[in-house]
Design a protein around this motif. Structure first.
Motif, PDB file in Angstrom:
ATOM      1  N   ALA A  87       0.838  -1.199   0.000  1.00  0.00           N
ATOM      2  CA  ALA A  87       0.000   0.000   0.000  1.00  0.00           C
ATOM      3  C   ALA A  87       0.876   1.252   0.000  1.00  0.00           C
ATOM      4  N   VAL A 136      -3.588   2.637  -2.876  1.00  0.00           N
ATOM      5  CA  VAL A 136      -4.437   1.481  -2.614  1.00  0.00           C
ATOM      6  C   VAL A 136      -5.502   1.472  -3.704  1.00  0.00           C
ATOM      7  N   GLN A 173      -8.559  -0.952  -5.246  1.00  0.00           N
ATOM      8  CA  GLN A 173      -9.372  -2.120  -4.889  1.00  0.00           C
ATOM      9  C   GLN A 173      -9.877  -2.810  -6.150  1.00  0.00           C
ATOM     10  N   HIS A 228      -7.694  -5.000  -3.481  1.00  0.00           N
ATOM     11  CA  HIS A 228      -6.283  -5.090  -3.096  1.00  0.00           C
ATOM     12  C   HIS A 228      -6.064  -6.440  -2.432  1.00  0.00           C
ATOM     13  N   TYR A 281      -4.858  -5.831   1.358  1.00  0.00           N
ATOM     14  CA  TYR A 281      -5.642  -4.907   2.184  1.00  0.00           C
ATOM     15  C   TYR A 281      -7.013  -4.633   1.572  1.00  0.00           C
ATOM     16  N   LYS A 316      -9.055  -1.657   3.126  1.00  0.00           N
ATOM     17  CA  LYS A 316      -8.598  -0.267   3.115  1.00  0.00           C
ATOM     18  C   LYS A 316      -9.335   0.537   2.058  1.00  0.00           C
ATOM     19  N   GLU A 321      -9.692   3.195  -0.933  1.00  0.00           N
ATOM     20  CA  GLU A 321      -8.773   3.484  -2.039  1.00  0.00           C
ATOM     21  C   GLU A 321      -8.013   4.782  -1.775  1.00  0.00           C
ATOM     22  N   THR A 327      -1.654   4.887   6.983  1.00  0.00           N
ATOM     23  CA  THR A 327      -0.708   4.558   5.904  1.00  0.00           C
ATOM     24  C   THR A 327       0.330   5.663   5.753  1.00  0.00           C
TER      25      THR A 327
END
Length: 192
Positions: A48, A66, A68, A70, A73, A76, A78, A142
């Motif tokens: 990420a 990020v 998706q 993902h 993760y 998480k 985006e 993050t």
């Protein structure tokens, strides 16, 4: 595409504070190529985010993204590709949230880290444009993880309870469902 080798925990470069990048260096073709290589390496590894020290470079730059779905993760929100040069983070408020973190430089190990729920993030992008934004929730986590790398700090240093350490498989089997439920509640309450 150039995928760079990711250094592992124990390598001394991970404990160095990365140096500031000058405007001239940021504008150079060589540095712009390095940023592209950093992005390629992060994407290839399924991360990420990735900080320069993780590929053995001591310049103050990291990349975050990020998309998706993902694989590592899926919970998480985006984050569009973000290049952060010379970042500075300032907590907003005292609220914290325990995030179960892993790291590409610490393969197959995770642990709970208390992160600020909201931070002010200031950085230059790859074009030298200054950004001053508020980041919240898992996205704030993050950003904090990557800036820690640039300061020579690893998530391992921030785990207060060693009982939270686990491999990916054990996290998936025993802790993931509870963490995802808490993470989703945080996202619903404060945003990404």
């Amino acid at each position: 595409m150039a995928v760079l080798p990711i250094v592992q925990v124990g390598h001394p470069v991970l404990r160095e504070r990365a140096r500031e990048v000058s405007a001239e260096e940021l504008a150079s073709d060589a540095f712009q190529q390095f940023i592209d290589d950093l992005v390629d390496t992060m994407r290839d590894a399924g991360g990420a985010g990735l900080a320069a020290n993780q590929v053995g470079d001591t310049r103050r730059v990291a990349v975050i993204e990020v998309r998706q779905p993902h694989p590592r993760y899926p919970y998480k929100p985006e984050i569009p590709l973000t290049v952060i040069v010379n970042p500075v983070l300032t907590p907003i408020g005292d609220e914290r949230f325990a995030i179960n973190e892993g790291c590409l430089s610490v393969p197959d190990l995770r642990g709970d880290v208390e992160r600020f729920v909201t931070v002010r993030a200031q950085w230059l992008d790859r074009d030298g444009v200054a950004h001053d934004e508020e980041r919240r929730g898992l996205t704030a986590g993050t950003f904090q993880h990557e800036v820690d790398h640039l300061d020579g700090v690893m998530f391992l240093d921030r785990v207060r309870d060693p009982a939270t350490f686990s491999t990916w498989a054990e996290f998936d089997a025993h802790r993931r469902a509870d963490f995802v439920k808490r993470a989703e509640a945080l996202v619903e309450r404060v945003g990404s």
